[in-house]
Each structure stands twice: as structure tokens, then as C-alpha cells.
Scaffold this active site. Structure first.
Site, PDB file in Angstrom:
ATOM      1  CB  VAL A  12      -0.951  -0.033   1.223  1.00 32.94           C
ATOM      2  CG1 VAL A  12      -1.644   1.301   1.407  1.00 32.94           C
ATOM      3  CG2 VAL A  12      -1.985  -1.142   1.050  1.00 32.94           C
ATOM      4  CG  PHE A 153     -11.345   0.884  -0.446  1.00 32.54           C
ATOM      5  CD1 PHE A 153     -12.108   0.057   0.366  1.00 32.54           C
ATOM      6  CD2 PHE A 153     -11.310   2.235  -0.166  1.00 32.54           C
ATOM      7  CE1 PHE A 153     -12.832   0.569   1.436  1.00 32.54           C
ATOM      8  CE2 PHE A 153     -12.033   2.764   0.903  1.00 32.54           C
ATOM      9  CZ  PHE A 153     -12.795   1.928   1.707  1.00 32.54           C
ATOM     10  NE  ARG A 155      -9.433  -3.973  -8.065  1.00 36.96           N
ATOM     11  CZ  ARG A 155      -9.943  -3.871  -9.282  1.00 36.96           C
ATOM     12  NH1 ARG A 155     -10.774  -4.785  -9.737  1.00 36.96           N
ATOM     13  NH2 ARG A 155      -9.608  -2.869 -10.076  1.00 36.96           N
ATOM     14  CD  GLU A 156      -1.125  -7.619  -2.330  1.00 40.33           C
ATOM     15  OE1 GLU A 156      -0.647  -8.660  -2.796  1.00 40.33           O
ATOM     16  OE2 GLU A 156      -1.037  -7.303  -1.131  1.00 40.33           O
ATOM     17  CE  LYS A 230      -9.457  -2.476   3.444  1.00 43.28           C
ATOM     18  NZ  LYS A 230      -9.304  -2.679   2.011  1.00 43.28           N
ATOM     19  CB  ALA A 278     -17.499 -21.349  -7.473  1.00 42.38           C
ATOM     20  N   GLY A 283      -8.251 -16.062   0.018  1.00 48.48           N
ATOM     21  CA  GLY A 283      -6.995 -16.040   0.770  1.00 48.48           C
ATOM     22  C   GLY A 283      -6.429 -14.645   0.672  1.00 48.48           C
ATOM     23  CB  CYS A 286      -6.979  -7.718   2.614  1.00 47.32           C
ATOM     24  SG  CYS A 286      -5.585  -6.591   2.515  1.00 47.32           S
ATOM     25  CE  LYS A 347      -6.068  -9.794  -5.587  1.00 45.18           C
ATOM     26  NZ  LYS A 347      -6.631  -8.537  -5.919  1.00 45.18           N
TER      27      LYS A 347
HETATM   28  N1  LIG Z   1      -2.034  -5.335   0.547  1.00 44.27           N
HETATM   29  C1  LIG Z   1      -3.246  -4.980   0.215  1.00 44.27           C
HETATM   30  O1  LIG Z   1      -3.804  -5.430  -0.808  1.00 44.27           O
HETATM   31  C2  LIG Z   1      -4.016  -3.994   1.053  1.00 44.27           C
HETATM   32  C3  LIG Z   1      -5.158  -3.363   0.503  1.00 44.27           C
HETATM   33  C4  LIG Z   1      -5.850  -2.446   1.278  1.00 44.27           C
HETATM   34  C5  LIG Z   1      -5.448  -2.199   2.585  1.00 44.27           C
HETATM   35  N2  LIG Z   1      -4.359  -2.845   3.096  1.00 44.27           N
HETATM   36  C6  LIG Z   1      -3.954  -2.533   4.466  1.00 44.27           C
HETATM   37  O2  LIG Z   1      -2.855  -1.620   4.384  1.00 44.27           O
HETATM   38  C7  LIG Z   1      -1.917  -1.877   5.440  1.00 44.27           C
HETATM   39  C8  LIG Z   1      -0.553  -2.188   4.852  1.00 44.27           C
HETATM   40  O3  LIG Z   1      -0.645  -3.405   4.140  1.00 44.27           O
HETATM   41  P1  LIG Z   1       0.516  -3.899   3.170  1.00 44.27           P
HETATM   42  O4  LIG Z   1      -0.007  -5.099   2.484  1.00 44.27           O
HETATM   43  O5  LIG Z   1       1.019  -2.755   2.365  1.00 44.27           O
HETATM   44  O6  LIG Z   1       1.614  -4.325   4.247  1.00 44.27           O
HETATM   45  P2  LIG Z   1       3.154  -4.649   3.992  1.00 44.27           P
HETATM   46  O7  LIG Z   1       3.529  -5.628   5.027  1.00 44.27           O
HETATM   47  O8  LIG Z   1       3.388  -4.985   2.549  1.00 44.27           O
HETATM   48  O9  LIG Z   1       3.892  -3.272   4.270  1.00 44.27           O
HETATM   49  C9  LIG Z   1       4.036  -2.711   5.515  1.00 44.27           C
HETATM   50  C10 LIG Z   1       5.393  -2.012   5.533  1.00 44.27           C
HETATM   51  O10 LIG Z   1       5.485  -1.269   6.742  1.00 44.27           O
HETATM   52  C11 LIG Z   1       6.845  -1.308   7.146  1.00 44.27           C
HETATM   53  N3  LIG Z   1       6.910  -0.911   8.560  1.00 44.27           N
HETATM   54  C12 LIG Z   1       6.474  -1.587   9.641  1.00 44.27           C
HETATM   55  N4  LIG Z   1       6.670  -0.854  10.765  1.00 44.27           N
HETATM   56  C13 LIG Z   1       7.237   0.312  10.368  1.00 44.27           C
HETATM   57  C14 LIG Z   1       7.676   1.473  11.046  1.00 44.27           C
HETATM   58  N5  LIG Z   1       7.574   1.578  12.384  1.00 44.27           N
HETATM   59  N6  LIG Z   1       8.213   2.479  10.336  1.00 44.27           N
HETATM   60  C15 LIG Z   1       8.335   2.368   8.999  1.00 44.27           C
HETATM   61  N7  LIG Z   1       7.930   1.295   8.286  1.00 44.27           N
HETATM   62  C16 LIG Z   1       7.394   0.279   8.968  1.00 44.27           C
HETATM   63  C17 LIG Z   1       7.265  -2.740   6.860  1.00 44.27           C
HETATM   64  O11 LIG Z   1       8.666  -2.858   6.777  1.00 44.27           O
HETATM   65  C18 LIG Z   1       6.570  -2.994   5.528  1.00 44.27           C
HETATM   66  O12 LIG Z   1       7.419  -2.698   4.421  1.00 44.27           O
HETATM   67  C19 LIG Z   1      -2.536  -3.004   6.272  1.00 44.27           C
HETATM   68  O13 LIG Z   1      -3.301  -2.441   7.290  1.00 44.27           O
HETATM   69  C20 LIG Z   1      -3.449  -3.701   5.272  1.00 44.27           C
HETATM   70  O14 LIG Z   1      -4.496  -4.373   5.903  1.00 44.27           O
HETATM   71  C21 LIG Z   1      -3.620  -3.722   2.355  1.00 44.27           C
END
Ligand SMILES: NC(=O)c1ccc[n+]([C@@H]2O[C@H](COP(=O)([O-])OP(=O)(O)OC[C@H]3O[C@@H](n4cnc5c(N)ncnc54)[C@H](O)[C@@H]3O)[C@@H](O)[C@H]2O)c1
Length: 457
Positions: A12, A153, A155-156, A230, A278, A283, A286, A347
């Protein structure tokens, strides 16, 4: 604007930082993981997303984005600070807020002028307020900072597309000044005279032109509702998947084909086609995590979320069902059977294997003594970090050599185009479990495969 994105090397954070850099803001992405920071400053991406490398190189070259592990410099530079760190699942299902709290404690030390602090991470209601209360230990709300909930929101696999074409932007804030900053930041998405142009290259280096979509709905609301939007959205998407998997099981017993049923349902504008496929279940990083967190949030507030619990249970049942289908084809004992797996990422379009159901199914197969050989177009190196002990094949035809069965677990488009005549020659027994319902059943049956899909005829 000057922007700082904390967690800026994550999925994100990276997409957010790059998106705003492309919109001509000056961005510093801060991440604790200095290895990823170095990779990014060298123009390579630790994550796979269509278009990301080109956008990264362009914005690095034009000096609009930098990556650092130094939060102090990032925070001091910024007018707006995004918190986009992880909120993983604890063993009990609740969201682990350690990373968010650590960031808030650090920001308390480094805020030296008015900042808008934007929580982008997915967090339970009360967390943004908690961040605010941490900052209030040394700073004055409204004067030194304001706080905003701005859930993400994306999507990867379609992350950049979703940045430039968001379906909606949700902003939860109490302060008018903070709301104004967010309107200014998101202006290219809200106005009809959008000037947000970005030229991306897709993997085949065909240029893709992204223009921020005019008049994206802006949902300005209170902080609690923004956080809840969310969780409710992800729980709803998860419910659609469990729903159609339930229908698939009923189709199985009636001779109906769930792909046809979903197609017919989806044309109803009240229903739609999305998340109505289906398969092996939901998985990824999120849906399951956020559903479990929402269940815990409800329980902690003296409410028993029966529907949400059923959605989760149905998903867990689905994984067992997929393994049961394999046994239906190969015989009950999987011991020493060679099972080829196509698809490791949760995915297509991403190399993310975190909480991929494919890996969970592989665990199950291994427990029962099967020999697993796996192929994925891009996720092998990520999967190796979590599961170093199975055999990986860069070539799908090698993965199926002497296999007793093939399981298709990620709906990569390229799998549809494989030469199944050749696969037939390589396999010891012609068994296919299509966990994504993507294969041409009549072609496979004509070639002599025993095919089982999910609720397909
Ligand atoms: N991945 C998705 O598809 C997606 C979509 C929507 C929302 N989200 C939400 O967004 C948030 C982030 O998800 P993500 O998938 O990007 O996570 P991620 O694990 O890919 O990235 C998190 C990053 O934060 C860094 N980090 C942790 N603590 C830190 C700190 N104190 N200072 C600086 N950097 C720090 C980590 O090193 C990591 O690179 C989560 O809450 C997730 O639920 C994710």
C-alpha cells in the site's frame, strides 16, 4: 504538497507514494526495512505490480520520490503523513496494532510543525483515536496536527490502476482544516478537469495511459465510520465468495454448472459479476485477516456476528473440500503421490503469497505424505521464503512430469493457454482439480483427463 508515507516499501505504501509522486507531489517513503529501501532507491521493486518499475524509475529520476529508513527526515519534510504500515492478524484473530502504535510514538518525537496525519492502514474503530491520544501526550490537536482515517481499497495485481481509478475515496475527519488538505490532495480525482496524467508501461512495455478518473465519489464522514467502511467492505466481498462456493456445492449435487449460474446472476445490476467466482475460497493478505478482525471487534463489543462467522467457516470448509476432490480422483491415500500445483500467489498479477490458500493446501498435501511440485509464473521466489522444502519448477511442463494429479490453484491467464496435449504426455495419471474453474472442461475431457472443478458440470 510534501508527503511522507510510512510503511513506504510495502504494497500500500509503495503504490500510494508512487501515485502521489506521479501527481507531482514531493514524496518521501519511509520504511524500517532498509534492505527494501535500498532496492527501491536503486530503481527495483520488491513487489510485483503491473507498471510499478517504470513509474518508480521515472519518479526517482525526476526527483519526486525518495526512500529512506529515517522517519525523522520524512516526518519533518511533510505536510501530510500517511501511515501505511501492516496490521497483521494476531493468533486470536484480532488486528495487531503494534506497527501503528510504534509509528505514533515515533511521530510524537519528530513532529515539529502542523501535519495532517492520515491513517491508511486497515484498523479497528478506535485505533485512529488511539493514534490521536498518543500524539496528544506532547502535541496539540488542531495546532500541531490533525488526524484523518483514509482507508485503502486497492487490489493487489491492480494496485496502480486502483490508485488512479479509485471507486471512491473515504475520508474520516473531525477537523475542517484536515478535510481541506485531503480535498486538495485528492483534487485530481474529484474534479472534471483532471490533469493527473501518468504514463505506465505494462509488462509487455505497451504504454498504458492512466488519467485520474474525473469525479470519483468522496465520502467525507466521521472517523469511526471511515474505519468501519473498510472492514464492512472486505467482509461483504468475503461473503460473496463464500456464498457462491455454497451455491457451487449445491450445483454439484444437481447437475447445474456454477459458472453458468454466476454468469446469469451477475447481469442483475443489484448483484454484479465481481467476487462471484466459485473456487478454493478467499486467501491473501486482507479478506480473511480483516474478516477475523471484524468478528473479534464484534465479540469484544458483546455482539455475536453469526453471519460473519459462517462466512469464515464456509471458507475453511472450502479448503478441505478441494483436498477431498483431489482424493476423489487419486484415491484416499496421498502418501508418495506426486501432486503438481499450478499457482502459488493468492491471485494473478501479484507475487504475494502471504496467506495464500495455495500454500495452505500444499501444507495439507505434505501432511498426508504427498510429493508436491509447484509452478507459478512469478511467485516462486516469495513462496520459497515461506515453504523452502517443496520442489519448485520454473517450467510448468516439468512440474507435471510423472504427476498423479494436477491442481490449479491460481487463475493465471497463461494457464488456460498451456499445451494440454503435452501435459497429458508428461503426467502419470490424467487427474485435474481445477480450483479456479478456469479450464475448458470439454477440451480436457476430450483429451481423456478426469476433471473436477468447483460446482461445474
Ligand atoms: N495489501 C493490500 O492489498 C491492502 C489493501 C488495502 C489495505 N491494506 C492494508 O494496508 C496496510 C498495509 O498493508 P501492506 O499489504 O502494504 O503491508 P506490507 O507488510 O506490505 O507493508 C508494511 C510495511 O510497513 C513497514 N513498517 C512496519 N513498521 C514500520 C515502522 N515503524 N516504520 C516504517 N515502516 C514500517 C514494513 O517494513 C513494511 O514494508 C494493512 O493495514 C493492510 O491491511 C492492504
Amino acid at each position: 504538497m510534501n508527503i511522507c508515507v510510512i510503511g513506504g516499501a510495502g504494497y500500500v505504501g509503495l503504490v500510494t507514494g508512487l501515485g502521489f509522486a506521479e501527481l507531482k507531489h514531493k514524496v518521501i517513503n519511509v520504511d524500517l526495512n532498509s534492505e527494501k529501501v535500498e532496492i527501491l532507491n536503486n530503481g527495483a521493486s520488491p513487489i510485483y505490480e503491473e507498471g510499478i518499475k517504470d513509474l518508480l524509475r521515472k519518479n526517482l529520476k525526476e526527483g519526486r520520490i525518495t526512500f529512506t529508513a529515517d522517519l525523522e527526515s520524512g516526518a519533518k519534510h511533510a505536510d501530510v503523513i500517511f501511515i501505511a504500515v501492516g496490521t497483521p492478524k494476531r493468533d486470536g484473530g484480532e488486528a495487531d496494532l503494534t506497527q501503528v502504535i510504534d509509528v505514533a510514538e515515533d511521530l510524537l518525537k519528530y513532529i515539529d510543525s502542523y501535519k495532517v496525519i492520515v491513517v491508511k492502514s486497515t484498523v479497528p474503530v478506535g485505533t485512529v483515536e488511539l493514534v490521536c491520544s498518543i500524539l496528544k501526550r506532547g502535541k496539540v490537536e488542531g495546532q500541531d496536527f490533525d488526524i484523518v482515517a483514509n482507508p485503502e481499497f486497492l487490489r493487489e495485481g491492480k494496485g496502480l490502476y486502483d490508485f488512479f481509478y479509485p471507486a471512491r475515496i473515504v475520508v474520516g475527519a473531525n477537523s475542517d482544516k484536515a478535510k481541506q488538505s485531503m480535498r486538495q490532495l485528492y483534487a485530481p480525482f474529484l474534479s472534471l478537469e483532471s490533469n493527473a496524467q501518468s504514463l505506465l508501461q505494462n509488462s509487455g512495455s505497451r504504454p498504458l495511459s492512466f488519467t485520474a478518473q474525473p469525479s470519483t465519489p468522496l465520502v467525507e464522514t466521521d472517523i469511526a465510520s471511515a474505519q468501519m467502511i473498510k472492514y464492512a467492505s472486505n467482509a461483504f466481498l468475503a461473503a460473496r465468495i463464500s456464498f457462491i462456493n455454497e451455491i457451487a456445492s449445491i450445483c454439484n449435487r444437481l447437475g447445474a454448472d456454477v459458472n453458468e449460474v454466476a454468469r446469469g446472476m451477475g447481469y442483475d445490476p443489484r448483484i454484479g459479476h465481481e467476487y462471484l467466482e466459485a473456487g478454493i475460497g478467499f486467501g491473501g493478505p486482507c479478506l480473511e485477516k480483516d474478516l477475523k478482525a471484524l468478528i473479534r471487534i464484534a465479540e469484544n463489543n458483546n455482539y455475536e456476528p453469526r453471519l460473519l462467522s459462517a462466512v469464515l467457516e464456509r471458507n475453511e470448509y472450502q479448503v478441505r473440500q478441494v483436498v477431498a476432490k483431489l482424493k476423489e480422483l487419486t484415491g484416499y491415500l496421498l502418501y508418495k503421490k506426486i501432486i503438481a500445483i499450478f499457482g502459488l500467489s493468492f491471485k494473478p498479477g501479484t507475487n504475494d503469497v502471504r496467506t495464500s490458500l495455495s500454500l495452505r493446501i500444499i501444507d495439507q498435501l505434505e501432511k498426508e505424505g504427498a510429493i508436491v511440485r509447484a509452478y507459478d509464473p512469478i511467485a516462486i521466489s516469495e513462496a520459497k521464503k515461506i515453504k523452502p522444502d517443496i520442489e519448485y519448477c520454473e517450467d510448468p511442463y516439468k512440474a507435471v512430469t510423472r504427476a498423479d494429479a494436477l491442481m490449479i490453484l491460481t487463475d493465471w491467464d497463461e494457464l488456460r493457454r498451456l499445451d494440454f496435449e503435452r501435459i497429458k504426455e508428461e503426467m502419470a495419471s490424467l487427474n485435474i482439480v481445477d480450483g479456479r474453474n478456469i479450464m475448458d472442461t470439454s477440451m480436457l475431457k476430450r483429451l481423456g483427463f478426469n476433471y473436477i472443478g468447483i460446482g461445474r458440470r
